[in-house]
Design a protein around this motif. Structure first.
Motif, PDB file in Angstrom:
ATOM      1  N   PHE A 186      47.574 -26.704 -26.799  1.00 21.84           N
ATOM      2  CA  PHE A 186      46.400 -26.498 -26.161  1.00 21.84           C
ATOM      3  C   PHE A 186      45.266 -26.741 -27.080  1.00 21.84           C
ATOM      4  O   PHE A 186      45.326 -26.833 -28.205  1.00 21.84           O
ATOM      5  CB  PHE A 186      46.184 -24.845 -25.946  1.00 21.84           C
ATOM      6  CG  PHE A 186      47.067 -24.414 -24.494  1.00 21.84           C
ATOM      7  CD1 PHE A 186      46.652 -24.560 -23.270  1.00 21.84           C
ATOM      8  CD2 PHE A 186      48.098 -23.569 -24.550  1.00 21.84           C
ATOM      9  CE1 PHE A 186      47.358 -24.247 -22.414  1.00 21.84           C
ATOM     10  CE2 PHE A 186      48.605 -23.159 -23.829  1.00 21.84           C
ATOM     11  CZ  PHE A 186      48.438 -23.410 -22.546  1.00 21.84           C
ATOM     12  N   ASP A 187      44.117 -27.457 -26.430  1.00 21.69           N
ATOM     13  CA  ASP A 187      43.130 -27.782 -27.172  1.00 21.69           C
ATOM     14  C   ASP A 187      42.681 -26.871 -28.241  1.00 21.69           C
ATOM     15  O   ASP A 187      42.136 -27.358 -29.146  1.00 21.69           O
ATOM     16  CB  ASP A 187      41.891 -28.336 -26.124  1.00 21.69           C
ATOM     17  CG  ASP A 187      40.996 -27.148 -25.503  1.00 21.69           C
ATOM     18  OD1 ASP A 187      42.004 -26.238 -25.272  1.00 21.69           O
ATOM     19  OD2 ASP A 187      40.110 -27.369 -25.167  1.00 21.69           O
ATOM     20  N   PHE A 188      42.502 -25.714 -27.990  1.00 15.68           N
ATOM     21  CA  PHE A 188      42.168 -24.612 -29.003  1.00 15.68           C
ATOM     22  C   PHE A 188      43.288 -24.565 -30.153  1.00 15.68           C
ATOM     23  O   PHE A 188      42.845 -23.941 -31.037  1.00 15.68           O
ATOM     24  CB  PHE A 188      41.730 -23.209 -28.562  1.00 15.68           C
ATOM     25  CG  PHE A 188      42.828 -22.653 -27.541  1.00 15.68           C
ATOM     26  CD1 PHE A 188      43.765 -21.828 -28.337  1.00 15.68           C
ATOM     27  CD2 PHE A 188      42.826 -22.684 -26.291  1.00 15.68           C
ATOM     28  CE1 PHE A 188      44.648 -20.998 -27.824  1.00 15.68           C
ATOM     29  CE2 PHE A 188      43.728 -21.776 -25.745  1.00 15.68           C
ATOM     30  CZ  PHE A 188      44.797 -21.180 -26.385  1.00 15.68           C
ATOM     31  N   PHE A 202      35.617 -19.923 -26.159  1.00  9.79           N
ATOM     32  CA  PHE A 202      36.634 -19.095 -26.316  1.00  9.79           C
ATOM     33  C   PHE A 202      37.306 -19.327 -27.731  1.00  9.79           C
ATOM     34  O   PHE A 202      37.650 -20.488 -28.209  1.00  9.79           O
ATOM     35  CB  PHE A 202      37.840 -19.359 -25.200  1.00  9.79           C
ATOM     36  CG  PHE A 202      39.172 -18.791 -25.674  1.00  9.79           C
ATOM     37  CD1 PHE A 202      39.399 -17.307 -25.390  1.00  9.79           C
ATOM     38  CD2 PHE A 202      40.196 -19.562 -26.054  1.00  9.79           C
ATOM     39  CE1 PHE A 202      40.606 -16.797 -25.587  1.00  9.79           C
ATOM     40  CE2 PHE A 202      41.382 -18.843 -26.331  1.00  9.79           C
ATOM     41  CZ  PHE A 202      41.578 -17.715 -26.279  1.00  9.79           C
ATOM     42  N   ASP A 203      37.621 -18.367 -28.415  1.00 12.83           N
ATOM     43  CA  ASP A 203      38.685 -18.183 -29.678  1.00 12.83           C
ATOM     44  C   ASP A 203      39.680 -17.472 -29.578  1.00 12.83           C
ATOM     45  O   ASP A 203      39.499 -16.110 -29.075  1.00 12.83           O
ATOM     46  CB  ASP A 203      37.518 -17.795 -30.806  1.00 12.83           C
ATOM     47  CG  ASP A 203      38.207 -17.886 -32.362  1.00 12.83           C
ATOM     48  OD1 ASP A 203      39.223 -16.814 -32.300  1.00 12.83           O
ATOM     49  OD2 ASP A 203      38.103 -18.914 -32.950  1.00 12.83           O
ATOM     50  N   ILE A 260      40.450 -20.568 -20.098  1.00 15.57           N
ATOM     51  CA  ILE A 260      40.908 -19.144 -20.195  1.00 15.57           C
ATOM     52  C   ILE A 260      39.695 -17.968 -20.168  1.00 15.57           C
ATOM     53  O   ILE A 260      39.844 -17.045 -19.318  1.00 15.57           O
ATOM     54  CB  ILE A 260      41.496 -18.815 -21.601  1.00 15.57           C
ATOM     55  CG1 ILE A 260      42.909 -19.646 -21.624  1.00 15.57           C
ATOM     56  CG2 ILE A 260      41.722 -17.516 -22.000  1.00 15.57           C
ATOM     57  CD1 ILE A 260      43.339 -19.549 -23.203  1.00 15.57           C
ATOM     58  N   ALA A 261      38.658 -18.442 -20.630  1.00 19.52           N
ATOM     59  CA  ALA A 261      37.201 -17.306 -20.542  1.00 19.52           C
ATOM     60  C   ALA A 261      37.174 -16.718 -19.431  1.00 19.52           C
ATOM     61  O   ALA A 261      36.954 -15.542 -19.225  1.00 19.52           O
ATOM     62  CB  ALA A 261      36.191 -18.056 -21.202  1.00 19.52           C
ATOM     63  N   PRO A 262      36.975 -17.307 -18.156  1.00 23.15           N
ATOM     64  CA  PRO A 262      36.631 -16.662 -17.078  1.00 23.15           C
ATOM     65  C   PRO A 262      37.572 -15.593 -16.519  1.00 23.15           C
ATOM     66  O   PRO A 262      37.057 -14.458 -15.983  1.00 23.15           O
ATOM     67  CB  PRO A 262      36.484 -17.982 -15.864  1.00 23.15           C
ATOM     68  CG  PRO A 262      36.231 -19.095 -16.760  1.00 23.15           C
ATOM     69  CD  PRO A 262      37.037 -18.920 -17.771  1.00 23.15           C
TER      70      PRO A 262
END
Length: 317
Positions: free
Chosen positions: A70-72, A244-245, A293-295
Motif C-alpha cells: 500500500f502507498d503508506f 492516515f498513519d 482507509i480513513a473514512p
C-alpha cells in the motif's frame, strides 16, 4: 555537509514542504532533500528544497514493491534506500538526518548530538506509560522500541552496513502486518544498536514530542518559550493527525491531552493548508496500492470489536 531528508508522495508533499520551512528556520546550514515516491512534476519547488525522485534509486524489485505495498507502506520501505542514495550522491556528507513529513522543527537539534556516537535513535517512550484507554505498553511494543520518524547517523562503515541490511529487508518485509512481526520500516530499528554499538538514544524531553509523548511529558509555555519538562522544545511530530498513519491514527484522541500541543497542531495545519493551496495537486499516488482507509476506519474498528466480543463469548462455552 549535513543533510536532512524526508520521504513523501503527493498525499503528504505539503507536510514535507512545511517541514522544509522549519528546517530552513532552525537548521539553515543543512541541505534539505525530499525523497519523492511519486511521478509528479513540481514547478514551484522552493529554492531551499532539493528533489530526489525514487526513479533515480536503484531499488531491486521496486516495481514489485509498488504493486504489492500500500502507498503508506511503500513510503517507509524506501526510507533507507533514499539514505543510501543520498550518501552515494554526497560522499562528503558528515551527518544525515531523517525526519518524517509530519515533523516540525522548533529549535536547532545540534546541541542534542554528542561526539563519539555514530547513530542517534528516537525512543517511542522514555518511561513507563501512564494509564490510558487509548495507548498502552502493548501498542508501543507493536510499534517497536524506536520511532522511525526521526533518526540521525554519521556515515561510517558500520552505519552504512546497517543501512544496507535494513534496506534489503524493507523490499519484502515492510508490510503493516503486526500478526506476522512486521510494522513497515520500524521494527528493524530494534536491531540498530547491534549493528552500530556507538548508538545513542535521544531521551531529551524536547525532542520529537507527539502522540507517543503526551501521556508522560508536559509541554508548556513558560516565559514565552515552549518547554517540555523543563527542556526547550526541539521538534514536534504530528503523525496520526494530518493524514492516515497505520499506527498513530488509532491514538489521535490523545491530542487533547495537552492544550499547547493541540494549539501547535492547529498552527501546523494552517501552514500545511497554505502549502496545499499553493501546490494544487490532486489524484492518487503513482506508486503503491491506494488505500482509502480513513473514512470507514472507525466503523470497521467498531465491527471488529463486536465480532471479537462474540468469538470470546463462544470460546467460553
Amino acid at each position: 555537509m549535513n543533510i536532512i531528508y524526508t520521504v513523501c508522495n503527493r498525499t503528504n508533499l505539503a507536510h514535507a514542504l512545511a517541514l522544509a520551512d522549519s528546517v530552513l528556520q532552525h537548521q539553515p546550514g543543512s541541505t534539505f532533500y525530499i525523497g519523492l515516491v511519486d511521478s509528479l512534476h513540481i514547478e514551484k519547488l522552493p529554492e531551499h528544497v532539493k528533489l530526489f525522485p525514487v526513479s533515480e534509486l536503484a531499488i531491486p524489485d521496486f516495481n514489485r514493491m509498488a504493486a504489492e505495498y500500500f502507498d503508506f507502506e511503500l513510503l517507509p520501505a524506501t526510507r533507507p534506500w533514499f539514505a543510501l542514495g543520498l550518501l552515494k550522491k554526497h560522499p562528503e556528507c558528515a551527518q544525515l538526518t531523517f525526519l518524517s513529513p509530519t515533523v516540525w522543527l522548533k529549535n536547532a537539534l545540534d546541541s542534542l548530538l554528542e561526539s563519539g556516537f555514530e547513530m542517534f535513535l528516537t525512543p517511542n517512550i522514555s518511561a513507563p506509560l501512564k494509564k490510558s484507554a487509548i495507548l498502552n505498553d502493548k501498542r508501543i511494543l507493536n510499534a517497536g522500541m524506536f520511532h522511525s520518524g526521526s533518526w540521525i547517523l554519521r556515515p561510517s562503515d558500520k552505519t552504512i552496513g546497517a543501512l544496507e541490511w535494513w534496506a534489503h529487508r524493507t523490499v519484502d518485509r515492510a508490510y503493516f502486518d503486526l500478526c506476522n512481526g512486521m510494522n513497515t520500516d520500524q521494527l528493524w530499528l530494534n536491531y540498530i544498536p547491534l549493528w552500530v554499538p556507538a548508538t545513542k538514544t535521544l531521551h531529551n524531553a524536547g525532542w520529537h514530542y507527539g502522540l507517543n509523548a503526551v501521556l508522560n511529558k508536559n509541554l508548556v509555555i513558560q516565559n514565552g518559550k515552549q518547554q517540555v519538562d523543563g527542556q526547550p522544545l526541539v521538534s514536534l511530530d504530528f503523525a496520526g493527525l494530518g493524514y492516515f498513519d497505520p499506527i498513530w491514527s488509532d491514538h489521535a484522541p490523545l491530542v487533547t491531552e495537552n492544550k499547547v500541543f493541540q494549539d501547535q497542531f492547529m498552527e501546523y495545519q494552517r501552514a500545511v493548508m497554505k502549502k496545499k493551496y499553493e501546490l494544487e495537486i490532486t489524484g492518487e499516488p503513482a506508486f503503491g496500492k491506494y488505500a482509502n482507509i480513513a473514512p470507514n476506519r472507525l466503523m470497521r474498528k467498531g465491527i471488529a470489536a463486536k465480532l471479537k466480543e462474540l468469538t470470546t463469548y463462544i470460546d467460553q462455552f
